[in-house]
Structure formats: C-alpha cells, structure tokens
Scaffold this active site. Structure first.
Site, mmCIF file in Angstrom:
data_model
loop_
_atom_site.group_PDB
_atom_site.id
_atom_site.type_symbol
_atom_site.label_atom_id
_atom_site.label_comp_id
_atom_site.label_asym_id
_atom_site.label_seq_id
_atom_site.Cartn_x
_atom_site.Cartn_y
_atom_site.Cartn_z
ATOM 1 N N ASP A 190 -12.390 22.200 20.637
ATOM 2 C CA ASP A 190 -12.753 20.768 19.686
ATOM 3 C C ASP A 190 -13.595 19.923 19.840
ATOM 4 O O ASP A 190 -13.606 19.315 18.679
ATOM 5 C CB ASP A 190 -11.603 20.218 18.875
ATOM 6 C CG ASP A 190 -10.537 19.892 18.467
ATOM 7 O OD1 ASP A 190 -11.068 20.093 16.900
ATOM 8 O OD2 ASP A 190 -9.617 19.041 18.068
ATOM 9 N N GLU A 195 -6.383 13.601 15.540
ATOM 10 C CA GLU A 195 -7.263 12.761 16.017
ATOM 11 C C GLU A 195 -8.594 12.899 15.995
ATOM 12 O O GLU A 195 -9.681 11.782 16.390
ATOM 13 C CB GLU A 195 -6.850 13.031 17.724
ATOM 14 C CG GLU A 195 -7.249 14.222 17.923
ATOM 15 C CD GLU A 195 -7.261 15.810 17.362
ATOM 16 O OE1 GLU A 195 -8.168 16.563 16.857
ATOM 17 O OE2 GLU A 195 -5.989 15.644 16.655
ATOM 18 N N ASP A 247 -2.011 14.703 15.530
ATOM 19 C CA ASP A 247 -2.896 15.818 15.669
ATOM 20 C C ASP A 247 -3.638 15.289 14.132
ATOM 21 O O ASP A 247 -4.654 16.176 14.194
ATOM 22 C CB ASP A 247 -1.532 17.051 15.046
ATOM 23 C CG ASP A 247 -2.531 17.872 15.691
ATOM 24 O OD1 ASP A 247 -3.454 17.958 16.508
ATOM 25 O OD2 ASP A 247 -2.126 19.181 14.632
ATOM 26 N N ARG A 298 -10.102 12.503 13.194
ATOM 27 C CA ARG A 298 -10.335 11.270 12.080
ATOM 28 C C ARG A 298 -10.797 9.677 12.557
ATOM 29 O O ARG A 298 -10.864 8.689 12.926
ATOM 30 C CB ARG A 298 -9.993 11.053 10.792
ATOM 31 C CG ARG A 298 -8.538 10.631 11.150
ATOM 32 C CD ARG A 298 -7.828 10.767 9.918
ATOM 33 N NE ARG A 298 -7.388 12.583 9.756
ATOM 34 C CZ ARG A 298 -7.411 12.972 8.642
ATOM 35 N NH1 ARG A 298 -6.633 12.763 8.388
ATOM 36 N NH2 ARG A 298 -6.880 14.260 8.962
ATOM 37 N N LYS A 302 1.478 20.846 18.701
ATOM 38 C CA LYS A 302 0.734 21.493 17.952
ATOM 39 C C LYS A 302 1.339 22.909 18.483
ATOM 40 O O LYS A 302 1.924 23.623 20.283
ATOM 41 C CB LYS A 302 -0.642 22.703 18.372
ATOM 42 C CG LYS A 302 -1.642 21.827 18.214
ATOM 43 C CD LYS A 302 -2.758 21.395 18.170
ATOM 44 C CE LYS A 302 -4.234 20.963 18.170
ATOM 45 N NZ LYS A 302 -4.347 21.684 16.137
ATOM 46 N N LYS A 348 -17.576 15.230 17.237
ATOM 47 C CA LYS A 348 -16.630 14.988 17.353
ATOM 48 C C LYS A 348 -15.973 15.517 18.366
ATOM 49 O O LYS A 348 -16.505 16.590 19.126
ATOM 50 C CB LYS A 348 -15.186 15.699 16.541
ATOM 51 C CG LYS A 348 -13.729 15.757 16.950
ATOM 52 C CD LYS A 348 -12.889 16.529 16.144
ATOM 53 C CE LYS A 348 -11.615 16.947 16.258
ATOM 54 N NZ LYS A 348 -11.022 17.461 15.402
#
Length: 218
Positions: free
Chosen positions: A135, A196, A194, A198, A124, A112
C-alpha cells in the site's frame, strides 16, 4: 545494432527507467516489519544521497526533507497523524525537490505510502491483509520517478511528496466518529478507518498545491 549511436542513445535512458522501476519494486516487496515509515524515510534519504553522488558535476541535485511526527503536529497534518496514531512506528512526510535551471514546467508528484494497512479499528478480513505491505507503492513510484528525472537531467522542476504511515490497531488509533483537521484546515469526520489513503493524501495534496505547480499528479 549495439554499435549504432541511436541504439546507445536509447539504451542509456532505458536503463535509468529500468533501475527506477526495479528499485520501486524492491521497496514494494520489502516485508512491512522492515519498512516502517521511519525506515522507509531513511531508505528514501539514502537513495537520494546515492543518486546525487552519481550525477555529473554541475547537474541539479535532488533535495530531501523528512518531517517527523513532531514537525507534522506543528504543521497541523491531522490526516497523516491520525492514520499513523495506532502504530508504534510514527508517520513521516518526505518532501523532495529537483529544480534544474532550465526547467520549462513545474510538476508536483504525490504518493501514498501506507507501509502496512490493517484497516485500523475497521479491521480488514484476514485474507485481505496479505498484500497490504504494497500500500506504499504510490510513494515508491513518485520518489523513484523524481530520482530518474534527475539522472536523466530532465528540464522539469519536480516537487514530490511521500506520506508515510502504518494503519494499525492500537490504543491511540483513530476511531469512527473522530473529527480530524488536515493541513489545509479541512475538517473530516472519520466514517471508516480503512479509508486511510485519502486522509494522508489530503495533507500531501495540500502541501503540493501550496508549492504552486503547473500540474499535480497523484
């Protein structure tokens, strides 16, 4: 101990692994404005080129392909495109392959690569955004693992996939209630923008499984 063969033999691969860890950490620590999806894709391509340059003659090289937003649309990567839709920096899918002639197994690595996650329209809380440049650590890890395998000459075929996108608030951002179609033609109703990770992994994993590996690690 430095004069002993077994110590030297242990230090050399350890240095390769340490280099990979440090390189991944540097990417994770890079400010998000400096590591947008296109910039990250360029950095990966440069790392692949540098790694190949340092390999011994005859050693298996790492091949890299960068899929831009136009190619992603042609392929139907609806998850990755939806997540990256709200950003001025378009998404990328970077696919690496390492195929030594003596490979005894085929491993797919899937990472990811959300270069910054604001949460999208389901934004958020401000305090939760401080570390969201991190991330993309999964993508950094699988890329550097692949490059380390090539440097070590491991007899393992690797197909690596790094889905890169920035989850932002913008006029083309995905909305709760939108229905997306992923690369594998699975339809997904967005309940929370949020979530995102997956979505980009859905496209990533379908591409990985298509390569028919013995095992997939995400």
């Amino acid at each position: 101990a430095a004069r002993r063969g077994e110590v030297t033999a242990a230090v050399e691969p350890a240095q390769v692994v340490a280099d990979a860890v440090l390189a991944a950490r540097d990417w994770v620590n890079t400010p998000p404005a400096d590591l947008t999806p296109p910039a990250f894709a360029d950095a990966i391509a440069a790392a692949v080129k540098s790694t190949n340059k340092g390999l011994a003659k005859g050693a298996a090289r790492v091949k890299a392909e960068v899929l831009d937003e136009e190619r992603l649309a042609e392929l139907g990567c609806g998850g990755l495109l939806a997540v990256g839709g709200g950003s001025a920096a378009p998404p990328r899918l970077v696919e690496l392959s390492y195929s030594p002639k003596d490979a005894v197994a085929h491993v797919a690595l899937v990472g990811k690569g959300i270069t910054f996650d604001s949460g999208g329209l389901w934004i958020k809380p401000a305090a939760s955004m401080a570390t969201m440049k991190e991330d993309m650590a999964g993508a950094a890890a699988v890329v550097q693992a692949t490059l380390a395998a090539a440097r070590l000459g491991l007899p393992i075929r690797i197909s690596a996939y790094a889905a890169l996108a920035e989850n932002m608030v913008g006029e083309a951002a995905m909305r709760p209630g939108d229905v997306l179609t992923t690369y594998g033609e699975t339809t997904v109703e967005v309940g929370n923008t949020d979530a995102e990770g997956r979505l980009v992994l859905a496209d990533d994993l379908d591409r990985a499984v298509e390569a028919a590996p013995d095992v997939v690690v995400d």
